[in-house]
Motif scaffolding. Structure first.
Motif, PDB file in Angstrom:
ATOM      1  N   UNK A 170      47.788  22.409  20.042  1.00  4.70           N
ATOM      2  CA  UNK A 170      47.516  22.406  21.448  1.00  4.70           C
ATOM      3  C   UNK A 170      48.830  23.043  22.257  1.00  4.70           C
ATOM      4  N   UNK A 171      49.969  22.467  21.962  1.00  3.33           N
ATOM      5  CA  UNK A 171      51.174  22.920  22.548  1.00  3.33           C
ATOM      6  C   UNK A 171      51.374  24.655  22.468  1.00  3.33           C
ATOM      7  N   UNK A 172      51.175  24.892  21.190  1.00  5.20           N
ATOM      8  CA  UNK A 172      51.211  26.569  21.189  1.00  5.20           C
ATOM      9  C   UNK A 172      50.254  26.915  21.798  1.00  5.20           C
ATOM     10  N   UNK A 173      48.882  26.595  21.997  1.00  4.19           N
ATOM     11  CA  UNK A 173      47.848  27.276  22.755  1.00  4.19           C
ATOM     12  C   UNK A 173      48.275  26.943  24.194  1.00  4.19           C
ATOM     13  N   UNK A 174      48.804  26.314  24.728  1.00 10.74           N
ATOM     14  CA  UNK A 174      49.399  26.142  25.977  1.00 10.74           C
ATOM     15  C   UNK A 174      50.483  27.266  26.409  1.00 10.74           C
ATOM     16  N   UNK A 175      51.392  27.241  25.353  1.00 10.39           N
ATOM     17  CA  UNK A 175      52.282  28.310  25.503  1.00 10.39           C
ATOM     18  C   UNK A 175      51.664  29.762  25.392  1.00 10.39           C
ATOM     19  N   UNK A 176      50.909  30.082  24.758  1.00  6.64           N
ATOM     20  CA  UNK A 176      50.191  31.491  24.740  1.00  6.64           C
ATOM     21  C   UNK A 176      49.674  31.498  26.125  1.00  6.64           C
ATOM     22  N   UNK A 177      48.909  30.544  26.535  1.00  8.32           N
ATOM     23  CA  UNK A 177      47.876  30.767  27.825  1.00  8.32           C
ATOM     24  C   UNK A 177      48.899  30.761  29.095  1.00  8.32           C
ATOM     25  N   UNK A 178      50.405  30.412  29.078  1.00  8.74           N
ATOM     26  CA  UNK A 178      51.319  30.277  29.838  1.00  8.74           C
ATOM     27  C   UNK A 178      51.691  31.999  29.917  1.00  8.74           C
ATOM     28  N   UNK A 179      52.128  32.330  28.823  1.00 10.53           N
ATOM     29  CA  UNK A 179      52.345  33.685  28.707  1.00 10.53           C
ATOM     30  C   UNK A 179      51.334  34.826  29.269  1.00 10.53           C
ATOM     31  N   UNK A 180      50.174  34.481  28.932  1.00 10.53           N
ATOM     32  CA  UNK A 180      48.792  35.260  29.428  1.00 10.53           C
ATOM     33  C   UNK A 180      48.810  35.286  30.743  1.00 10.53           C
ATOM     34  N   UNK A 181      49.325  33.977  31.686  1.00  5.08           N
ATOM     35  CA  UNK A 181      49.282  33.753  33.130  1.00  5.08           C
ATOM     36  C   UNK A 181      50.465  34.649  33.647  1.00  5.08           C
ATOM     37  N   UNK A 182      51.428  34.910  32.890  1.00  5.98           N
ATOM     38  CA  UNK A 182      52.455  36.025  33.384  1.00  5.98           C
ATOM     39  C   UNK A 182      51.982  37.363  33.101  1.00  5.98           C
ATOM     40  N   UNK A 183      50.921  37.843  32.058  1.00  4.19           N
ATOM     41  CA  UNK A 183      50.651  38.970  31.951  1.00  4.19           C
ATOM     42  C   UNK A 183      49.668  39.645  32.972  1.00  4.19           C
ATOM     43  N   UNK A 184      48.888  38.581  33.483  1.00  5.09           N
ATOM     44  CA  UNK A 184      47.754  38.820  34.431  1.00  5.09           C
ATOM     45  C   UNK A 184      48.135  37.953  35.706  1.00  5.09           C
ATOM     46  N   UNK A 185      47.780  38.298  36.840  1.00  5.93           N
ATOM     47  CA  UNK A 185      47.932  37.698  38.127  1.00  5.93           C
ATOM     48  C   UNK A 185      46.893  36.428  38.194  1.00  5.93           C
TER      49      UNK A 185
END
Length: 187
Positions: free
Chosen positions: A32-47
């Motif tokens: 889950x923590x890795x999934x959270x990190x991936x989503x936070x990165x995606x949130x930076x890639x897309x507004x």
């Protein structure tokens, strides 16, 4: 909602063209923590929206990841008010303790505003230290600023120099590296 469901809900708010294979793999293996990190990165890639970061904040709270939850709240605020990044250099000898990284220090800043009487009109902003848990006394590093009144800061541009005060002493100087403010109506 349980944590995997919260993470899937946040992922559903992102466009289909963003890669999800790694996210699905992490969720399938209870990472889950890795999934959270991936989503936070995606949130930076897309507004991303405030709802996206609110959902991730709830997931981080449920995983007892305090700094990650604070980061999600910070990013949600940036969606609403804009992003101000700077390179901050603290004046040696003024501050005796480090600036904690997770947005707990609220400093006064001279950002070039002038009061009706002609004196500097300082503005307040929280400081988030990037890429480190803290900024040591006399140290330097990249920071993000969360102004108390964001509209007062919208004149700033990359390259502008601003001055940080604690009490009456100059505590540091910063050079703005990014200043992006949301278009009206974006949330």
């Amino acid at each position: 909602m349980d944590v995997p469901e919260l993470l899937r809900t946040a992922a559903s708010e992102l466009p289909d063209w963003l890669p999800r294979a790694d996210l699905d793999d992490y969720l399938a293996h209870d990472e889950w923590e890795l999934a959270l990190d991936v989503l936070l990165d995606r949130g930076d890639d897309y507004p991303a929206t405030t709802a996206f970061f609110r959902t991730l904040e709830e997931a981080a709270h449920r995983m007892r990841l305090g700094r990650s939850a604070a980061w999600c709240a910070w990013r949600r605020r940036e969606v609403l008010h804009g992003v101000i990044r700077a390179e901050l250099r603290l004046v040696p000898g003024v501050r005796r303790v480090p600036i904690p990284g997770a947005g707990r220090v609220r400093a006064l800043w001279d950002i070039g505003l002038v009061s009706p009487a002609g004196a500097p009109d300082r503005a307040v902003a929280l400081i988030w230290v990037e890429f480190a848990p803290e900024l040591p006394p006399g140290g330097a590093g990249p920071v993000r600023l969360a102004p108390l009144t964001a509209t007062r800061w919208q004149h700033l541009r990359p390259g502008d120099r601003i001055t940080m005060y604690e009490h009456r002493a100059v505590a540091g100087t910063a050079t703005v590296t990014e200043a992006v403010f949301p278009a009206p109506g974006r949330r």
